[in-house]
Design an enzyme around this catalytic site. Structure first.
Site, short mmCIF file in Angstrom:
data_model
loop_
_atom_site.label_atom_id
_atom_site.label_comp_id
_atom_site.label_asym_id
_atom_site.label_seq_id
_atom_site.Cartn_x
_atom_site.Cartn_y
_atom_site.Cartn_z
N ASP A 50 -4.07 2.22 0.84
CA ASP A 50 -4.12 2.92 2.13
C ASP A 50 -4.35 1.97 3.30
O ASP A 50 -4.85 0.86 3.13
CB ASP A 50 -5.27 3.94 2.13
CG ASP A 50 -4.99 5.15 1.25
OD1 ASP A 50 -4.06 5.10 0.43
OD2 ASP A 50 -5.74 6.14 1.37
N ASP A 51 -4.03 2.48 4.48
CA ASP A 51 -4.41 1.89 5.77
C ASP A 51 -3.55 0.73 6.25
O ASP A 51 -3.82 0.16 7.30
CB ASP A 51 -5.89 1.45 5.80
CG ASP A 51 -6.85 2.62 5.64
OD1 ASP A 51 -6.39 3.75 5.42
OD2 ASP A 51 -8.08 2.40 5.74
N HIS A 101 -0.09 8.47 6.18
CA HIS A 101 -1.57 8.45 6.28
C HIS A 101 -2.00 8.65 7.74
O HIS A 101 -3.01 8.11 8.17
CB HIS A 101 -2.08 7.13 5.71
CG HIS A 101 -3.55 7.10 5.39
ND1 HIS A 101 -4.22 8.13 4.79
CD2 HIS A 101 -4.48 6.12 5.57
CE1 HIS A 101 -5.49 7.79 4.62
NE2 HIS A 101 -5.69 6.59 5.10
N HIS A 105 -5.17 7.16 12.19
CA HIS A 105 -6.33 7.17 11.29
C HIS A 105 -7.58 7.75 11.94
O HIS A 105 -8.71 7.37 11.63
CB HIS A 105 -6.61 5.76 10.74
CG HIS A 105 -7.27 5.76 9.39
ND1 HIS A 105 -8.64 5.88 9.23
CD2 HIS A 105 -6.77 5.69 8.15
CE1 HIS A 105 -8.93 5.85 7.94
NE2 HIS A 105 -7.80 5.75 7.25
N HIS A 195 -7.32 -0.28 -0.78
CA HIS A 195 -6.90 -0.51 0.61
C HIS A 195 -6.20 -1.86 0.77
O HIS A 195 -6.66 -2.85 0.22
CB HIS A 195 -8.11 -0.44 1.55
CG HIS A 195 -8.69 0.94 1.64
ND1 HIS A 195 -9.64 1.41 0.75
CD2 HIS A 195 -8.41 1.98 2.47
CE1 HIS A 195 -9.93 2.68 1.05
NE2 HIS A 195 -9.20 3.05 2.10
ZN LIG Z 1 -7.47 5.53 5.22
#
Ligand SMILES: [Zn+2]
Length: 232
Positions: A50-51, A101, A105, A195
């Site tokens: 993620d991210d 996502h 964020h 991540h």
């Molecule tokens: Zn995230």
């Protein structure tokens, strides 16, 4: 048509309009409700990053995954994807899956419902513009569910995917020993949260150090990693 059945139709249309949202997917077992699976979930795990994309960490993580022939899913942040479209292209070219996502964020509970929807829609547009396909998978920031976001994702034909195992690659627990130990506990059917981006919040560098050992250990446990598109 008698009164009772007309009444039923009215209720049916009400429920269609506000139909209950599908439950978020947390394990590969949960995917069995979506139809016939293309993989044997008794042997499978799904790794998710993620991210990202992040110019420092994403290419290095892609290189390790390539070394071990492993496919994963990258839940990208729209803002970062917009900034580094070539990284998104690289992820797709390597056979991985892109998930949505949100754009910036932001915590799903701390924004207006209009913003919650646009965070999802804007990211889908960005991913589609870069890759030519809209994402099939959505994951809210911090795993926090917000109905407006889930409805938007559902309307865009995305399934909401959470995880069954977080390696906690952030904060005080995000040490090499801790992350490696949590990776050892990964078992068949798990969706693993890691991540590759936002290094100011996460520890993608530590994840990167732990990844080769973990990927080597999968074969010993008769586990195979696949991306979400390969599941169903
Ligand atoms: Zn995230």
């Amino acid at each position: 048509m008698n009164y009772a059945s007309r009444n039923c139709d009215i209720y049916a249309s009400l429920f269609t309009h506000r139909s209950p949202l599908p439950q978020p997917l947390r394990t590969l077992e949960n995917f069995t409700h979506m139809g016939k699976l293309k993989v044997d979930i008794k042997r499978q795990v799904c790794l998710t990053f993620d991210d990202g994309p992040d110019p420092d960490y994403t290419p290095e993580i892609l290189a390790v995954l390539a070394d071990y022939g492993v496919k994963a899913t990258f839940f990208v942040v729209g803002e970062a994807a917009e900034r580094f479209p070539q990284l998104v292209e690289k992820i797709v070219a390597a056979g991985h899956t892109i998930g949505n996502h949100t754009y910036s964020h932001r915590h799903p509970w701390l924004i207006s419902s209009a913003r919650a929807k646009s965070e999802v829609a804007r990211t889908t547009d960005i991913v589609e513009n870069i890759t030519g396909s809209a994402p099939r998978w959505f994951r809210p920031p911090f795993g926090r569910l917000r109905t407006a976001m889930r409805r938007q994702a559902h309307a865009e034909h995305m399934a909401t995917v959470l995880w069954s195992r977080s390696i906690i690659d952030w904060g005080a627990l995000g040490t090499k020993t801790g992350i490696a130990r949590r990776l050892e506990q990964v078992k068949a059917g798990d969706i693993v949260l890691m991540h590759d981006g936002r290094p100011e919040q996460n520890r993608p560098g530590v994840t990167l150090q732990c990844l080769p050992g973990f990927l080597r250990s999968l074969a010993g446990k008769s586990l195979v990693a696949c991306n979400l598109d390969e599941v169903v």
